[in-house]
Design an enzyme around this catalytic site. Structure first.
Site, PDB file in Angstrom:
ATOM      1  N   ARG A   1       0.825  -1.235   0.000  1.00 18.93           N
ATOM      2  CA  ARG A   1       0.000   0.000   0.000  1.00 18.93           C
ATOM      3  C   ARG A   1       0.849   1.271   0.000  1.00 18.93           C
ATOM      4  O   ARG A   1       0.428   2.319   0.467  1.00 18.93           O
ATOM      5  CB  ARG A   1      -0.969   0.034   1.183  1.00 18.93           C
TER       6      ARG A   1
ATOM      7  N   LYS B   1       2.558  11.288 -11.238  1.00 17.51           N
ATOM      8  CA  LYS B   1       1.695  10.410 -12.043  1.00 17.51           C
ATOM      9  C   LYS B   1       2.465   9.131 -12.345  1.00 17.51           C
ATOM     10  O   LYS B   1       3.595   9.176 -12.848  1.00 17.51           O
ATOM     11  CB  LYS B   1       1.313  11.081 -13.360  1.00 17.51           C
TER      12      LYS B   1
ATOM     13  N   GLU C   1       8.607  18.089 -25.285  1.00 16.39           N
ATOM     14  CA  GLU C   1       7.945  18.432 -24.011  1.00 16.39           C
ATOM     15  C   GLU C   1       8.519  19.730 -23.444  1.00 16.39           C
ATOM     16  O   GLU C   1       7.830  20.457 -22.733  1.00 16.39           O
ATOM     17  CB  GLU C   1       8.090  17.291 -22.995  1.00 16.39           C
TER      18      GLU C   1
ATOM     19  N   LYS D   1       6.424  23.163 -14.296  1.00 15.50           N
ATOM     20  CA  LYS D   1       5.615  21.996 -13.911  1.00 15.50           C
ATOM     21  C   LYS D   1       5.372  21.975 -12.400  1.00 15.50           C
ATOM     22  O   LYS D   1       4.264  21.716 -11.947  1.00 15.50           O
ATOM     23  CB  LYS D   1       6.272  20.689 -14.374  1.00 15.50           C
TER      24      LYS D   1
ATOM     25  N   GLU E   1      -5.013  17.053 -10.745  1.00  9.51           N
ATOM     26  CA  GLU E   1      -5.556  17.422 -12.058  1.00  9.51           C
ATOM     27  C   GLU E   1      -7.070  17.612 -12.047  1.00  9.51           C
ATOM     28  O   GLU E   1      -7.790  17.044 -12.867  1.00  9.51           O
ATOM     29  CB  GLU E   1      -5.163  16.373 -13.108  1.00  9.51           C
TER      30      GLU E   1
ATOM     31  N   ARG F   1      -3.794  21.633 -13.842  1.00  7.70           N
ATOM     32  CA  ARG F   1      -2.793  20.630 -14.243  1.00  7.70           C
ATOM     33  C   ARG F   1      -3.094  20.087 -15.644  1.00  7.70           C
ATOM     34  O   ARG F   1      -2.181  19.645 -16.353  1.00  7.70           O
ATOM     35  CB  ARG F   1      -2.720  19.487 -13.221  1.00  7.70           C
TER      36      ARG F   1
ATOM     37  N   ASN G   1      -1.261  18.888 -20.483  1.00 11.20           N
ATOM     38  CA  ASN G   1      -1.601  17.914 -21.525  1.00 11.20           C
ATOM     39  C   ASN G   1      -1.759  18.560 -22.898  1.00 11.20           C
ATOM     40  O   ASN G   1      -2.359  17.952 -23.799  1.00 11.20           O
ATOM     41  CB  ASN G   1      -2.891  17.180 -21.145  1.00 11.20           C
TER      42      ASN G   1
ATOM     43  N   HIS H   1      -1.695  16.456 -26.015  1.00 14.12           N
ATOM     44  CA  HIS H   1      -1.703  15.040 -25.631  1.00 14.12           C
ATOM     45  C   HIS H   1      -2.959  14.289 -26.070  1.00 14.12           C
ATOM     46  O   HIS H   1      -2.919  13.064 -26.217  1.00 14.12           O
ATOM     47  CB  HIS H   1      -1.510  14.893 -24.121  1.00 14.12           C
TER      48      HIS H   1
ATOM     49  N   HIS I   1      -2.122  10.893 -27.763  1.00  9.64           N
ATOM     50  CA  HIS I   1      -2.516   9.563 -27.282  1.00  9.64           C
ATOM     51  C   HIS I   1      -3.242   8.789 -28.378  1.00  9.64           C
ATOM     52  O   HIS I   1      -3.115   7.562 -28.478  1.00  9.64           O
ATOM     53  CB  HIS I   1      -3.368   9.685 -26.017  1.00  9.64           C
TER      54      HIS I   1
ATOM     55  N   HIS J   1       6.748   8.949 -27.573  1.00  6.64           N
ATOM     56  CA  HIS J   1       5.698   9.782 -26.974  1.00  6.64           C
ATOM     57  C   HIS J   1       5.912  11.257 -27.348  1.00  6.64           C
ATOM     58  O   HIS J   1       4.977  11.942 -27.765  1.00  6.64           O
ATOM     59  CB  HIS J   1       5.717   9.598 -25.453  1.00  6.64           C
TER      60      HIS J   1
END
Ligand code: NAD
Ligand code: GLY
Length: 372
Positions: A128, A150, A192, A234, A244, A248, A252, A255, A259, A272
């Site tokens: 956990r 993330k 990026e 960032k 997010e 935030r 993206n 993106h 994606h 990417h």
């Protein structure tokens, strides 16, 4: 803007009890033991890395850890996006349990975004949650994926659809390790970097226009400045909106398109960052169509892409044959879809991004069709 000296820079990501530092500079890997010793609860870590990075940089790290009395067990996974899978995650968790990694021990991710995302997710769910440290070795990972917490893996439904937020305790971004990075990877990470200029820092975009080519030739001072400024932007956004729910999402930019491209595959080993580069141009085209982005801003960014060799179109990703409707279908699976509406990050112009939930699918189709 003047690039700073080569001294190590320290940035803080302000998240209350989960706050941490990002160290950016040269020589950090060979001094990693000293930096880790400051934050570890117990002198014991598992280093998750891939075969390629292990061959180049693992010894430097393990030597430095040993010098500081930190016990380290490497766990090596295959390189590439395929490792962000349920099967690899299961193998990794089993190995970490074999090693009896405890909550107060740390998992160290030594590698690019694939390793950071996989190892970070393992750290989030093992017992956990165990301690986690990022040592990013690609430009993309240094400016983006190692910061902000993330973590996750891919499924057949799309990228990063299973994951967790799990902040690292420390990020060590050593620009020296970028010297071994293949040119294609450096360029993909550079996309990026450009993203930060486009979403919120026009002077930084101007700086990139004059320093981008030097940076891409491996100039360490330019790299250090670009990593520092990217992480600063960032860190500020993540501190305002860790989960997010709002700003935030600006990170993206490009993106939603990217994606969809990545779900299709495209040119061999599509990176990417390459997908993000082309996606940002489409996001600007969409901003022109449904908003107030001046056409000359899109042209200016395209010129910078030409000067630095970034892909701007679907054709350059070998995705010209993919029907627009199929790309739109992938976008409907995006994590930011809410009440069936796709969220887009648009720009008023270079350096001024905003979130839009009002874009119609007709507008998206028009932009996708125009890109073919
Ligand atoms: P990557 O991790 O696959 O690394 C690219 C290649 O470079 C790999 O083959 C790796 O072995 C090699 N490599 C790494 N460091 C090297 C070095 N110093 N010298 C030589 N070779 C080296 O790719 P990436 O572009 O770093 O990361 C992409 C991943 O990051 C994607 O899965 C993407 O979804 C994820 N990502 C995550 C976030 C986040 O916030 N978590 C943000 C952006 C991207
Ligand atoms: N890479 C996008 C984010 O970290 O939010």
């Amino acid at each position: 803007m003047t690039p700073p000296s080569t001294a190590v820079s320290r940035l803080s990501v302000d998240l209350g009890a989960r706050s941490y530092d990002i160290l950016i500079g040269q020589g950090l890997l060979q001094n990693a033991g000293a930096h880790l010793a400051e934050v570890l609860a117990r002198p014991r870590v598992a280093i998750v890395t891939d075969d390629i990075v292990a061959g180049l940089h693992l010894d430097t790290l393990t030597r430095s850890l040993a010098d500081h009395g930190i016990a380290a067990d490497p766990v090596i996974v295959p390189p590439g996006e395929g490792s962000k899978s349920m099967a690899e995650l299961e193998r990794l968790l089993d190995r970490l349990l074999d090693l009896k990694i405890e909550r107060k021990d740390a998992i160290v991710a030594l590698g690019g975004g694939v390793i950071g995302d996989l190892a970070g997710f393992a750290a989030a769910i093992l017992r956990r949650g165990v301690e986690f440290i990022q040592i990013p070795t690609t430009l993309l990972a240094q400016v983006d994926s190692s910061v902000g917490g993330k973590t996750g893996i891919n499924t057949r439904h799309g990228k990063n659809l299973i994951g967790a937020f799990h902040q690292p305790r420390l990020v060590l971004a050593d620009v020296d390790v970028l010297a071994t990075l293949p040119e294609r990877e450096l360029k993909a990470g550079y996309a990026e970097v450009v993203k930060y200029g486009l979403l919120g820092d026009f002077p930084f975009f101007e700086w990139l226009e004059s320093h981008g080519p030097t940076l891409l030739r491996g100039d360490r001072q330019s790299l250090q400045y670009a990593v520092l400024n990217s992480c600063r932007i960032k860190a500020d956004i993540v501190a305002r909106d860790e989960r997010e729910s709002d700003v935030r999402a600006l990170l993206n930019l490009g993106h939603t398109f990217a994606h969809a491209y990545e779900a299709e595959g495209g040119k061999a080993g599509l990176r990417h960052g390459e997908a993000v580069a082309a996606g940002m141009i489409q996001a600007m085209a969409l901003s022109q169509l449904v908003g107030d982005c001046p056409a000359q801003d899109t042209e200016r960014v395209k010129q910078h892409y030409q000067a630095t060799g970034l892909p701007a179109t679907r054709r350059q990703l070998d995705l010209a044959a993919v029907p627009s409707a199929r790309l739109l279908e992938h976008m409907r699976q995006d994590k930011k879809v809410s009440d069936g509406r796709i969220t887009f990050i648009l720009v008023h112009g270079i350096g001024n991004a905003y979130i839009s939930r009002d874009v119609t699918e007709d507008a998206v189709m028009a932009v996708l069709n125009a890109d073919n």
